[in-house]
Every structure is written in structure tokens, then in C-alpha cells.
Write an enzyme that holds these catalytic residues in place. Structure first.
Site, PDB file in Angstrom:
ATOM      1  N   ASN A 180       0.823  -1.205   0.000  1.00 60.41           N
ATOM      2  CA  ASN A 180       0.000   0.000   0.000  1.00 60.41           C
ATOM      3  C   ASN A 180       0.863   1.264   0.000  1.00 60.41           C
ATOM      4  OD1 ASN A 180      -2.310   1.777   0.403  1.00 60.41           O
ATOM      5  ND2 ASN A 180      -1.603   1.961   2.525  1.00 60.41           N
ATOM      6  N   GLU A 181       0.802   2.011  -1.097  1.00 57.76           N
ATOM      7  CA  GLU A 181       1.461   3.313  -1.252  1.00 57.76           C
ATOM      8  C   GLU A 181       2.962   3.315  -0.983  1.00 57.76           C
ATOM      9  OE1 GLU A 181      -2.326   6.272  -0.643  1.00 57.76           O
ATOM     10  OE2 GLU A 181      -0.965   6.110   1.071  1.00 57.76           O
ATOM     11  N   GLU A 301      -7.656   4.359  -4.827  1.00 63.96           N
ATOM     12  CA  GLU A 301      -8.207   5.082  -3.679  1.00 63.96           C
ATOM     13  C   GLU A 301      -8.569   6.473  -4.178  1.00 63.96           C
ATOM     14  OE1 GLU A 301      -5.847   5.426  -0.113  1.00 63.96           O
ATOM     15  OE2 GLU A 301      -5.182   3.344  -0.165  1.00 63.96           O
ATOM     16  N   TRP A 343     -12.452   5.481  -1.329  1.00 68.52           N
ATOM     17  CA  TRP A 343     -11.933   5.365   0.040  1.00 68.52           C
ATOM     18  C   TRP A 343     -12.864   6.208   0.910  1.00 68.52           C
ATOM     19  CZ3 TRP A 343      -7.880   2.534   2.055  1.00 68.52           C
ATOM     20  CH2 TRP A 343      -7.535   2.818   3.391  1.00 68.52           C
TER      21      TRP A 343
END
Length: 408
Positions: A180-181, A301, A343
Site C-alpha cells: 500500500n502506497e 483510492e 476510500w
């Protein structure tokens, strides 16, 4: 050939810049609810997992992105490298079996760039405890032992205790996400993160060649494309060690991921600038995915926080309509816009988990209607058009009317 219909639960695949299921296009209207596994551990909260799937399904959402990791924290899945809490693993099994019941597919993220749920900082702590000479959280990307810890995460080969299906064979899983990111601030050239992406993409594909794979990037343009840096929200974004084009050219990556947070990147105060940024940000990435990468892009997201100055639901609705319309415009041209994941979606009674971005459908009728309309538009397109069609067929007029007239 016999009609497979939509009944067979088949793996999502990619053909060029489109997702396909059973030779039909699969455009995504989806959502994020990251905490499903942790909620599924406790009988007292497990029902919330079914509830959020049921509510998402009621507005036609077809893909959910959620965490398939919890490293060394409360309710940890991995208590230490490759040492698991079986109860937590069973909770993830439950999430996957429940998703399938509601005809929702999952993007499963394998670890976090941030400290929530452990992530790279926890891997570095494990390394230190084992006597490794590691100092920075970014050593996660280059230290051979830490990389071996990441590879030891036995998600892909897990056999689901509810369905008896091995994860790597389960069509309920839409895709794996490496992280994630991910960001690697210690190396703004991007070489360090690029090497990690290349190595891990190959590794995941060596175990599971059937599922789609994505990186989990926010989408910032890096040193390899100085001419695209103008689209970044600020100059700092160019220096976080990620590189949208170069990263997605790594062998084994099937589609591009981009996040959209005008409110945290540009200004915490709501303004029209957010809408303008969102349009150009999305267009730039859809153009690049189509012309340079030759793959679909998912906006994994996107959201706006109720804590922002000047927030109201009508702004959120305008923002969501902007995102949804951009995808439809791409779909219409047979472009690379593969879909969006808001999100984030929460069921009633989970407000204490809200970071400001949570959407509770029962409390947000207008937002719920917007999501539902987008789902219906995409589903209509998914069911009527084959890849070769791109709307040049007789169905075009009916679709045009439906897609662009709000009152329908």
C-alpha cells in the site's frame, strides 16, 4: 460454443488495456474497507464484514480492496516473519468466502508503506531484533534478509479453511497488490524501489501466474518522465522515490494504480482546484496507461474527508461524479480507465474507525445514488459490449442515452 453466461465465477484477466471476465469487459466500480480481516477475528464484529459486503453489493460495487497483512501488531496475522496466528488467518479466509457470496472480488494488499498494521517499519524492527545492521525503514526495500521476510509471507499458497480453495487458484481474488502506497524517500532517483518492484513482481508471478498483479502506487511521476512532473500535485511528489511510468514497466505488473487525494496533497480547504486537479490527474494517467504502458489503470483510492474545511456532502458528490465521469469518458473511447475504488465504505456502527473519509450508505442517500448509477452504467456496458465493439454497435444509442442522462 455453450453460453457460460455470468454464472461461472471465472478469473479476471487482462487483454491489452482492458480487464475481462469470460471474454466480457469488466469495468470496476468498487471500494476500500481495509479492516475486514481484523473485524472478522472477533465474533462480536464479524457480522460487520457481511454487512459491508451486502451494502456494497446493493449499490452494485464489484471489487473491494482490503489488507491481507497485519504485521506484528494487535491481532497480528504475522506474529513474526512467516509465523502466523491461525485464528487471524481463518478470519481472512472468512472475508474471502464472504466476498464470493456477495459476488465481490478482492484486491489483497500484502504490506504497508505506513506504520498502521505493521508494514515496512515492522519488518525493519524484526530485522533489528534478529541482529541485522538496518537503520532506516527504507532498508526494507534493499536488505536481503528483510526481502526474504517479505517473500516468506505465505498468503498466495494458503488453503482457505471455509472453501478449501488455495488463494492462488481463487477467482474471488481480483489481484494482488505488492504494497500500500510504497515510497522510498531515501532514494529520490527511484532505483531502489524499482529494483524491489522488479524482484517482487517476478517472485509473486513465480508462485501465482494466474492472478493479476499491481504495485499499489499513488501515481506520482518521477525522474524518468520530467515532462509529466507538471501533473504532480506538488514538487515534493517528484522526490518520494516512486516513478509512475518506470515502475509500471516492470515485468509482471498487469495494471497501473493511482490514488487521488487533492485534499491532502493540495489543500485541506475544499475548493474548485480539487476538481480541476482530479480531472487533469486522471486524464494524464489514463493517457499514459493507454499510450505508453498499454495496460488498464485503476484509481485504487479516491476520497474527500469530512474533516476538510468547507466540506459538505454536495462537494463530495460533485467530486465523485467527476471521478466517475472521467472513467465513463475513457470507457466510451475504449481507453485504459479500468475503474475506481472509493476510500472508503463503512457499515453502520463503525464510526469509531472513521478517518474522515468513511461513507455510510444508509446516512448518505445522495452519494449512494451516485454509486448505484455508476454501477448500473458500467454493468450495462460490461454485459452488452464485447472487446471489439467499443460502442460502434447498435447498442450505442441506448447506452449513450443511459450514460449521459442523469434522470434515467
Amino acid at each position: 460454443m455453450g453460453d457460460l453466461g455470468g454464472d461461472e465465477w471465472a478469473m479476471v484477466v487482462r487483454k491489452g488495456n482492458q480487464f475481462m471476465v469470460n471474454d466480457q469487459p469488466f469495468y470496476v466500480n468498487g471500494f476500500n474497507t481495509y479492516w475486514l480481516m481484523v473485524f472478522a477475528v472477533d465474533q462480536s464484529t464479524r457480522g460487520k464484514v457481511s454487512e459491508v459486503f451486502q451494502q456494497a453489493s446493493s449499490v452494485g460495487l464489484s471489487v473491494c480492496r482490503t489488507w491481507a497483512f497485519n504485521d506484528g501488531q494487535w491481532r497480528a496475522l504475522q506474529k513474526s516473519p512467516a509465523v502466523y496466528d491461525e485464528e487471524v488467518f481463518k478470519a481472512l479466509d472468512f472475508v474471502i468466502s464472504e466476498a464470493k457470496k456477495h459476488k465481490i472480488r478482492l484486491i489483497l494488499s500484502l504490506t504497508n508503506n505506513w506504520e498502521a498494521y505493521g508494514g515496512k517499519a515492522q519488518y525493519v524492527k524484526w530485522g533489528k531484533a534478529a541482529g541485522l545492521n538496518v537503520s532506516s525503514d527504507d532498508d526494507f526495500f534493499s536488505d536481503p534478509t528483510l526481502k526474504s521476510y517479505y517473500k516468506a509471507h505465505k498468503i498466495l499458497t494458503r488453503v482457505n479453511t471455509f472453501t478449501n480453495v488455495t488463494y492462488k487458484d481463487d477467482p474471488t481474488i481480483f489481484a494482488w497488490e505488492l504494497m500500500n502506497e510504497p515510497r522510498c524517500l531515501s532514494d529520490p532517483t527511484g532505483d531502489r524501489l524499482q529494483a524491489w518492484i522488479k524482484e517482487m513482481a517476478l517472485y509473486v508471478k513465480s508462485i501465482d501466474s494466474r492472478h493479476l498483479l499491481e504495485i499499489g502506487l499513488e501515481g506520482f511521476y518521477g525522474p524518468s518522465t520530467p515532462d509529466r512532473a507538471q501533473f504532480n500535485p506538488n514538487t515534493f511528489a517528484t522526490q518520494v522515490g516512486t516513478d509512475f511510468i518506470r515502475n509500471h514497466q516492470a515485468f509482471g505488473i498487469d495494471f497501473a494504480s493511482v490514488h487521488i487525494y487533492a485534499d491532502s496533497w493540495i489543500s485541506k480547504t475544499i475548493s474548485d482546484k480539487h476538481i480541476q486537479f482530479t480531472k487533469t490527474w486522471m486524464q494524464a494517467h489514463m493517457d499514459d496507461a493507454e499510450k505508453t504502458l498499454g495496460m488498464p489503470v485503476i484509481f485504487g483510492e479516491f476520497g474527500v474527508s469530512a474533516k476538510d474545511q468547507g466540506f459538505n456532502t454536495s462537494f463530495r458528490d460533485t467530486f465523485m461524479n467527476t471521478v466517475y465521469r472521467a472513467i465513463l469518458d475513457s470507457t466510451k473511447k475504449g481507453g485504459s480507465g479500468g475503474g475506481t475504488l472509493v476510500w472508503q465504505l463503512f457499515p453502520d456502527g463503525t464510526d469509531y474507525m472513521d478517518d474522515g473519509y468513511a461513507i455510510v450508505l444508509s446516512k448518505s442517500p445522495s452519494t449512494s445514488n451516485i454509486m448505484s448509477l455508476q454501477s448500473r452504467r458500467l454493468m450495462l456496458f460490461n454485459s452488452l459490449c464485447s472487446t471489439k465493439c467499443h460502442w460502434s454497435c447498435k447498442k450505442k444509442n441506448a447506452l449513450e442515452t443511459f450514460l449521459y442522462h442523469e434522470e434515467l
